[in-house]
Each structure stands twice: as C-alpha cells, then as structure tokens.
Scaffold this motif. Structure first.
Motif, mmCIF file in Angstrom:
data_model
loop_
_atom_site.group_PDB
_atom_site.id
_atom_site.type_symbol
_atom_site.label_atom_id
_atom_site.label_comp_id
_atom_site.label_asym_id
_atom_site.label_seq_id
_atom_site.Cartn_x
_atom_site.Cartn_y
_atom_site.Cartn_z
ATOM 1 N N ALA A 205 0.854 -1.250 -0.090
ATOM 2 C CA ALA A 205 -0.081 0.148 0.186
ATOM 3 C C ALA A 205 0.771 1.137 0.105
ATOM 4 O O ALA A 205 1.685 1.327 1.051
ATOM 5 N N GLY A 206 0.813 1.820 -1.275
ATOM 6 C CA GLY A 206 1.893 3.198 -1.287
ATOM 7 C C GLY A 206 2.897 2.968 -2.105
ATOM 8 O O GLY A 206 3.645 4.173 -2.115
ATOM 9 N N GLY A 207 2.971 1.747 -2.655
ATOM 10 C CA GLY A 207 4.266 1.678 -3.485
ATOM 11 C C GLY A 207 3.821 0.464 -4.412
ATOM 12 O O GLY A 207 3.059 0.044 -4.730
ATOM 13 N N VAL A 214 10.181 -3.053 -3.075
ATOM 14 C CA VAL A 214 8.998 -2.219 -3.186
ATOM 15 C C VAL A 214 9.370 -0.664 -3.511
ATOM 16 O O VAL A 214 10.553 -0.400 -3.156
ATOM 17 N N ASN A 215 8.832 -0.188 -4.617
ATOM 18 C CA ASN A 215 9.386 1.223 -5.119
ATOM 19 C C ASN A 215 8.556 2.468 -4.621
ATOM 20 O O ASN A 215 7.264 2.195 -4.599
ATOM 21 N N PHE A 216 8.836 3.334 -3.965
ATOM 22 C CA PHE A 216 8.028 4.339 -3.377
ATOM 23 C C PHE A 216 8.295 5.540 -3.919
ATOM 24 O O PHE A 216 9.660 6.034 -4.171
ATOM 25 N N ASP A 217 7.348 6.401 -4.209
ATOM 26 C CA ASP A 217 7.424 7.623 -4.744
ATOM 27 C C ASP A 217 6.686 8.841 -4.203
ATOM 28 O O ASP A 217 5.416 8.705 -4.533
ATOM 29 N N ILE A 218 7.124 9.683 -3.150
ATOM 30 C CA ILE A 218 6.181 10.385 -2.402
ATOM 31 C C ILE A 218 6.485 11.807 -2.514
ATOM 32 O O ILE A 218 7.500 12.126 -2.320
ATOM 33 N N TYR A 232 2.058 3.462 4.984
ATOM 34 C CA TYR A 232 2.525 2.793 4.139
ATOM 35 C C TYR A 232 2.591 1.219 4.652
ATOM 36 O O TYR A 232 3.240 0.825 5.828
ATOM 37 N N GLU A 233 1.835 0.165 3.945
ATOM 38 C CA GLU A 233 2.055 -1.148 4.493
ATOM 39 C C GLU A 233 2.535 -2.138 3.316
ATOM 40 O O GLU A 233 2.186 -2.031 2.525
#
Length: 237
Positions: A205-207, A214-218, A232-233
């Motif tokens: 969740a969020g990525g 897991v890739n995150f773009d915040i 984020y989970e």
C-alpha cells in the motif's frame, strides 16, 4: 531568524536531506527478517535551496559545505534504533553514504515503545507498517534532534508544529517568507526509495511491487504538511 542559523542549519537538513527536500535524491535499502535495515543515500540540493543556504551562511559569518556530511552523520548516529551512519560530501551541496538501523520498530521510538513503524516476522511471512501523522510527528522530531525541532518550529512546518494547515497554505507561507522559487522546489520534490524485503512481497500500500522489492515515490509536500496521515503497509511471504 539569524540566531537560529549557526546552531540549527546543519541539523535542520538531516530531516530534509534524508527525505530529499528540494533535491535530487535516492534511497536504496534492505530490511532483514530480524528487523535490522541498511540504507544507501545519495542527495544533492536544488539550486534555489543551495543559494538560500549559502546566503544564510554569509549572513551568519560562516563558510563550509552547504550540506555537511560529517555533521549530519554525527547527529543521526544518536537517534534511537540507529547503529551507525556514515556520510561523505561529493560536492558542497551533495552527500552520499550509509545508514544502518539495528531494529526498525525501535527507529525514533519513544521509551514507551509506541513508535511509528510496526514490524512483524513469522515463519510464514511478515508485515511492516509506517504511519506518520500530525499526532506522532512531533515526538519523532524530538527524538531525532531537539535542534531540528526548534528550527522546524521556527519555520512553522506542520510536521513539527502539529498545526493544521493545507499544502497550499504552507507553500504560500514559504513563498512569502523566502521566495516563490523555494516554494516551487518544495512543491516539485519527491522522496524516491527502493527497499528490499525479507520475502516475496504480496501487498504494498503506497508503493509498487517488483518481486521482493517495493518502490516508493512520495511527494515531499505531503510529508511536510501531513494534511492527511501517511500510511504505508508492506506484507511478504
């Protein structure tokens, strides 16, 4: 404001450098099954922020790196859950290095143990949840550094003050206090991170998922203002 410059400026940028404030930044890392973590960080500030810091240095009679890797590392090494930090300057406004976390659930966690990161690992898989909101953001800042807390309060950043403010209101505040170039850089900045987890990721969740990574773009603005909680989970087998 000038009285804050010498004492708080290097520590202020611990928060914003690691979360890529108005900069080109990259965080790559891995989370182990025992809860330890390792991060590799590369950061360079945008021109407007660089010029702003240089003007502050000049006003305060200081010279030196715009981002001081050694100073940032010393301050971060005292934070709860951190086992070691090592940064070096690749230019006066850019740093790279490593952060090692001994236990992710203890990272910036108060003595009560109620931190903002939940980590669980069983024989069948695991789960990690990050929850940052206006209620817990101030304790996080306090544990990272009292100097950071004081400086962010001076800037009236909602992540430190807990004040209810929209993102647009905050950008207007920054634009009026500094200039529109700075607020535009903050508005366009993003936190980009790629983290490897102990098993094949089943939910993020969020990525976005890529096997065990897991890739995150915040958007940075979301973090500074916390108009809504940032949750984020990630779960894995």
């Amino acid at each position: 404001m000038k009285r804050y410059i010498k004492r708080f400026l290097p520590l202020f940028f611990i928060v914003f450098a690691v979360t890529a404030l108005s900069c080109a930044g990259r965080i790559d890392g891995s989370l182990a099954a025992n809860g330890s973590a390792a991060l590799s960080v590369n950061i360079s500030l945008e021109p407007g922020i660089t010029a702003l810091i240089q003007r502050m240095f000049t006003a305060g009679g200081q010279q030196g790196q715009v981002l001081d890797g050694a100073s940032i590392a010393r301050s971060m090494s005292e934070a709860p859950g951190v086992s070691s930090v090592s940064f070096r300057n690749t230019s006066p406004s850019a740093i790279e290095g490593q952060i090692r976390i001994s236990q992710i659930s203890e990272f910036l966690s108060p003595a009560s143990g109620s931190g903002f990161i939940t980590f669980e690992q069983t024989a069948s898989g695991g789960r990690c949840v990050v929850n940052i909101n206006r209620r817990n953001s101030q304790p996080i800042i306090k544990l990272l550094s009292s100097e950071i807390e004081d400086y962010l309060n001076a800037l009236m950043a909602p992540i430190a003050t807990g004040e209810e403010m929209t993102k647009q209101e905050y950008l207007e505040l920054v634009g009026s206090f500094y200039n529109r170039t700075i607020s535009n850089e903050i508005s366009s900045s993003r936190i980009r991170a790629s983290i490897e987890f102990p098993g094949t990721v089943t939910r993020a969740a969020g990525g976005t998922i890529s096997g065990r990574r897991v890739n995150f773009d915040i958007p940075l603005l979301d973090l500074l203002v916390l108009e809504t909680p940032m949750i984020y989970e990630v779960t894995w087998n």
